[in-house]
Motif scaffolding. Structure first.
Motif, PDB file in Angstrom:
ATOM      1  N   THR A 187      42.858  19.198  70.853  1.00 22.31           N
ATOM      2  CA  THR A 187      42.562  19.753  69.530  1.00 22.31           C
ATOM      3  C   THR A 187      42.742  21.264  69.495  1.00 22.31           C
ATOM      4  O   THR A 187      43.393  21.811  68.597  1.00 22.31           O
ATOM      5  CB  THR A 187      41.128  19.403  69.103  1.00 22.31           C
ATOM      6  N   ILE A 188      42.151  21.947  70.470  1.00 23.14           N
ATOM      7  CA  ILE A 188      42.192  23.416  70.445  1.00 23.14           C
ATOM      8  C   ILE A 188      43.570  23.972  70.785  1.00 23.14           C
ATOM      9  O   ILE A 188      43.862  25.128  70.500  1.00 23.14           O
ATOM     10  CB  ILE A 188      41.127  24.035  71.381  1.00 23.14           C
TER      11      ILE A 188
ATOM     12  N   ASP B  53      52.469  30.849  77.538  1.00 22.93           N
ATOM     13  CA  ASP B  53      51.744  32.117  77.467  1.00 22.93           C
ATOM     14  C   ASP B  53      50.408  31.944  78.197  1.00 22.93           C
ATOM     15  O   ASP B  53      49.404  31.541  77.612  1.00 22.93           O
ATOM     16  CB  ASP B  53      51.510  32.507  76.005  1.00 22.93           C
ATOM     17  N   SER B  54      50.409  32.249  79.498  1.00 27.42           N
ATOM     18  CA  SER B  54      49.228  31.995  80.344  1.00 27.42           C
ATOM     19  C   SER B  54      47.983  32.714  79.836  1.00 27.42           C
ATOM     20  O   SER B  54      46.885  32.144  79.835  1.00 27.42           O
ATOM     21  CB  SER B  54      49.517  32.428  81.783  1.00 27.42           C
ATOM     22  N   ILE B  55      48.142  33.962  79.421  1.00 27.95           N
ATOM     23  CA  ILE B  55      46.989  34.741  78.970  1.00 27.95           C
ATOM     24  C   ILE B  55      46.377  34.125  77.707  1.00 27.95           C
ATOM     25  O   ILE B  55      45.147  34.022  77.579  1.00 27.95           O
ATOM     26  CB  ILE B  55      47.383  36.212  78.726  1.00 27.95           C
ATOM     27  N   LYS B  56      47.214  33.685  76.778  1.00 34.18           N
ATOM     28  CA  LYS B  56      46.713  33.059  75.552  1.00 34.18           C
ATOM     29  C   LYS B  56      46.023  31.733  75.867  1.00 34.18           C
ATOM     30  O   LYS B  56      44.998  31.399  75.261  1.00 34.18           O
ATOM     31  CB  LYS B  56      47.857  32.831  74.559  1.00 34.18           C
ATOM     32  N   VAL B  57      46.580  30.994  76.818  1.00 36.91           N
ATOM     33  CA  VAL B  57      45.968  29.730  77.243  1.00 36.91           C
ATOM     34  C   VAL B  57      44.595  29.986  77.850  1.00 36.91           C
ATOM     35  O   VAL B  57      43.604  29.322  77.517  1.00 36.91           O
ATOM     36  CB  VAL B  57      46.869  28.998  78.260  1.00 36.91           C
ATOM     37  N   ILE B  58      44.517  30.979  78.744  1.00 39.35           N
ATOM     38  CA  ILE B  58      43.249  31.303  79.400  1.00 39.35           C
ATOM     39  C   ILE B  58      42.211  31.768  78.382  1.00 39.35           C
ATOM     40  O   ILE B  58      41.048  31.378  78.441  1.00 39.35           O
ATOM     41  CB  ILE B  58      43.476  32.382  80.488  1.00 39.35           C
TER      42      ILE B  58
ATOM     43  N   LEU C  58      40.879  28.772  76.512  1.00 36.19           N
ATOM     44  CA  LEU C  58      39.970  27.998  77.371  1.00 36.19           C
ATOM     45  C   LEU C  58      38.621  28.708  77.514  1.00 36.19           C
ATOM     46  O   LEU C  58      37.557  28.079  77.455  1.00 36.19           O
ATOM     47  CB  LEU C  58      40.600  27.790  78.751  1.00 36.19           C
ATOM     48  N   LYS C  59      38.669  30.011  77.713  1.00 34.61           N
ATOM     49  CA  LYS C  59      37.426  30.784  77.852  1.00 34.61           C
ATOM     50  C   LYS C  59      36.605  30.767  76.565  1.00 34.61           C
ATOM     51  O   LYS C  59      35.394  30.537  76.590  1.00 34.61           O
ATOM     52  CB  LYS C  59      37.752  32.237  78.211  1.00 34.61           C
ATOM     53  N   ASP C  60      37.272  31.027  75.446  1.00 32.24           N
ATOM     54  CA  ASP C  60      36.569  31.091  74.158  1.00 32.24           C
ATOM     55  C   ASP C  60      35.895  29.772  73.803  1.00 32.24           C
ATOM     56  O   ASP C  60      34.920  29.756  73.048  1.00 32.24           O
ATOM     57  CB  ASP C  60      37.550  31.478  73.041  1.00 32.24           C
ATOM     58  N   ASN C  61      36.425  28.687  74.345  1.00 30.41           N
ATOM     59  CA  ASN C  61      35.869  27.367  74.040  1.00 30.41           C
ATOM     60  C   ASN C  61      35.012  26.803  75.169  1.00 30.41           C
ATOM     61  O   ASN C  61      34.663  25.611  75.172  1.00 30.41           O
ATOM     62  CB  ASN C  61      37.000  26.390  73.704  1.00 30.41           C
ATOM     63  N   GLY C  62      34.657  27.675  76.132  1.00 26.26           N
ATOM     64  CA  GLY C  62      33.717  27.290  77.187  1.00 26.26           C
ATOM     65  C   GLY C  62      34.242  26.297  78.200  1.00 26.26           C
ATOM     66  O   GLY C  62      33.458  25.606  78.854  1.00 26.26           O
ATOM     67  N   ILE C  63      35.558  26.218  78.348  1.00 22.83           N
ATOM     68  CA  ILE C  63      36.132  25.238  79.276  1.00 22.83           C
ATOM     69  C   ILE C  63      36.475  25.865  80.625  1.00 22.83           C
ATOM     70  O   ILE C  63      36.445  25.196  81.649  1.00 22.83           O
ATOM     71  CB  ILE C  63      37.388  24.590  78.655  1.00 22.83           C
ATOM     72  N   LEU C  64      36.770  27.138  80.639  1.00 23.63           N
ATOM     73  CA  LEU C  64      37.131  27.827  81.890  1.00 23.63           C
ATOM     74  C   LEU C  64      35.945  28.627  82.409  1.00 23.63           C
ATOM     75  O   LEU C  64      35.483  29.569  81.769  1.00 23.63           O
ATOM     76  CB  LEU C  64      38.319  28.758  81.655  1.00 23.63           C
ATOM     77  N   ASN C  65      35.455  28.242  83.568  1.00 19.69           N
ATOM     78  CA  ASN C  65      34.312  28.924  84.181  1.00 19.69           C
ATOM     79  C   ASN C  65      34.794  29.781  85.346  1.00 19.69           C
ATOM     80  O   ASN C  65      35.418  29.287  86.278  1.00 19.69           O
ATOM     81  CB  ASN C  65      33.289  27.895  84.677  1.00 19.69           C
ATOM     82  N   LEU C  66      34.507  31.078  85.289  1.00 22.09           N
ATOM     83  CA  LEU C  66      34.960  32.001  86.327  1.00 22.09           C
ATOM     84  C   LEU C  66      33.847  32.423  87.286  1.00 22.09           C
ATOM     85  O   LEU C  66      34.073  33.224  88.183  1.00 22.09           O
ATOM     86  CB  LEU C  66      35.563  33.252  85.671  1.00 22.09           C
ATOM     87  N   PHE C  67      32.654  31.859  87.095  1.00 23.09           N
ATOM     88  CA  PHE C  67      31.508  32.248  87.916  1.00 23.09           C
ATOM     89  C   PHE C  67      31.217  31.204  88.990  1.00 23.09           C
ATOM     90  O   PHE C  67      31.445  30.005  88.809  1.00 23.09           O
ATOM     91  CB  PHE C  67      30.273  32.450  87.039  1.00 23.09           C
ATOM     92  N   PHE C  68      30.683  31.682  90.124  1.00 26.08           N
ATOM     93  CA  PHE C  68      30.305  30.817  91.229  1.00 26.08           C
ATOM     94  C   PHE C  68      28.780  30.802  91.370  1.00 26.08           C
ATOM     95  O   PHE C  68      28.099  31.702  90.869  1.00 26.08           O
ATOM     96  CB  PHE C  68      30.928  31.316  92.544  1.00 26.08           C
ATOM     97  N   LYS C  69      28.269  29.809  92.067  1.00 22.21           N
ATOM     98  CA  LYS C  69      26.821  29.715  92.267  1.00 22.21           C
ATOM     99  C   LYS C  69      26.325  30.801  93.218  1.00 22.21           C
ATOM    100  O   LYS C  69      25.171  31.229  93.152  1.00 22.21           O
ATOM    101  CB  LYS C  69      26.459  28.331  92.807  1.00 22.21           C
ATOM    102  N   LYS C  70      27.195  31.252  94.104  1.00 23.50           N
ATOM    103  CA  LYS C  70      26.856  32.330  95.036  1.00 23.50           C
ATOM    104  C   LYS C  70      28.135  33.066  95.406  1.00 23.50           C
ATOM    105  O   LYS C  70      29.242  32.548  95.204  1.00 23.50           O
ATOM    106  CB  LYS C  70      26.168  31.774  96.285  1.00 23.50           C
TER     107      LYS C  70
END
Length: 273
Positions: free
Chosen positions: A43-44, A59-64, A67-79
């Motif tokens: 959809t998005i 367009d990798s940057i637009k794709v990223i 994904l980020k704006d819609n909460g699908i790409l997580n860049l954080f780790f637990k530690k």
């Protein structure tokens, strides 16, 4: 018959284009996340044509960003964990490392080590390693590199913590102050060397206050940041005049001992070519 062949070619190219976009998304997100959110992703990313560049590449940057704006790409780790980032370009290696180092510092990466660097005659590759609680944000890095006239052509997520970037340096420049003839410029106290664009001037007069203990270190570079010459004076100076040759594009101003010697501003008076 010709119309059928053209139609089939169009359908095949469309399918290939869609496959490229889906493959890029699958490369960036976890397989379980992709499977769970497949319908939402469809959809998005509709219409898919909006996520391609004029040359047909994704367009990798637009794709990223999507994904980020819609909460699908997580860049954080637990530690905190080890992160490897590879940068590739066809530009000049020294210029590239300077730009990338400044960009990394500006987004908060101060401590990293070079893991590998190589040049195959066409492409230069620089790989760094660092420890962090999050992966470098490609969107923020892209914005930082744009200040230097550079563009991220492609981003590949090799695994959860390893990333690869392809950078276009065609219009690269240092994001530094440009000296204009007749316009006085002051260098404030700093812990870092001063970089300046002197491509528009012929002479530079530098005045240092009596409170300073300035022992000049001045390096001259061309447009690709190749070192042309260096002035090192083991004598305290309150004034120095520099002739800027036509092949000099940037200069770096420092102190041969420590920048703590410069307590007051250095006042610069440039003279145009």
């Amino acid at each position: 018959m010709v119309k059928i062949v053209v139609l089939l070619a169009f359908l095949l190219s469309s399918l290939t284009a869609q496959d490229l976009l889906i493959k890029k998304i699958q490369n960036l997100v976890h397989p379980k996340t992709f499977a769970k959110d497949r319908a939402f992703i469809e959809t998005i990313f509709s219409p898919k044509s909006e996520f391609y560049k004029y040359n047909g590449e994704v367009d990798s940057i637009k794709v990223i960003k999507t994904l980020k704006d819609n909460g699908i790409l997580n860049l954080f780790f637990k530690k905190p964990r080890d992160i490897n980032i590879s940068f590739k370009t066809t530009g000049d290696d020294l210029f590239f490392i300077k730009i990338m180092s400044d960009a990394l510092q500006n987004i908060g990466y101060y401590k990293y080590m070079t893991k590998e660097s190589s040049f195959d005659g066409v492409e230069f590759m620089w790989k760094i390693n660092l420890t962090s609680e999050y992966a470098a944000d490609p969107i923020i890095l892209s914005q930082e590199l744009k200040k230097n006239g550079c563009q991220i052509i492609d981003v590949v997520r090799d695994n959860e913590s390893d990333w690869s970037y392809v950078i276009d340096m065609k219009d690269a420049r240092l994001n530094v102050s440009v000296l204009e003839g007749g316009v006085e410029f002051s260098l404030k106290r700093s812990l870092y060397a001063y970089w300046l664009d002197v491509s528009k001037i012929q002479t530079l007069d530098i005045t240092s206050s009596l409170r300073n203990d300035w022992y000049p270190y001045i390096a001259f570079y061309d447009k690709s940041l190749k070192l042309l010459s260096v002035i090192k004076l083991d004598t305290k100076k309150t004034n120095i005049t520099l002739d800027i040759n036509s092949d000099v594009y940037y200069i770096k101003i420092s102190d041969i001992y420590t920048l703590k010697n410069i307590k007051d501003d250095l006042v610069l008076l440039p003279i145009a070519r």
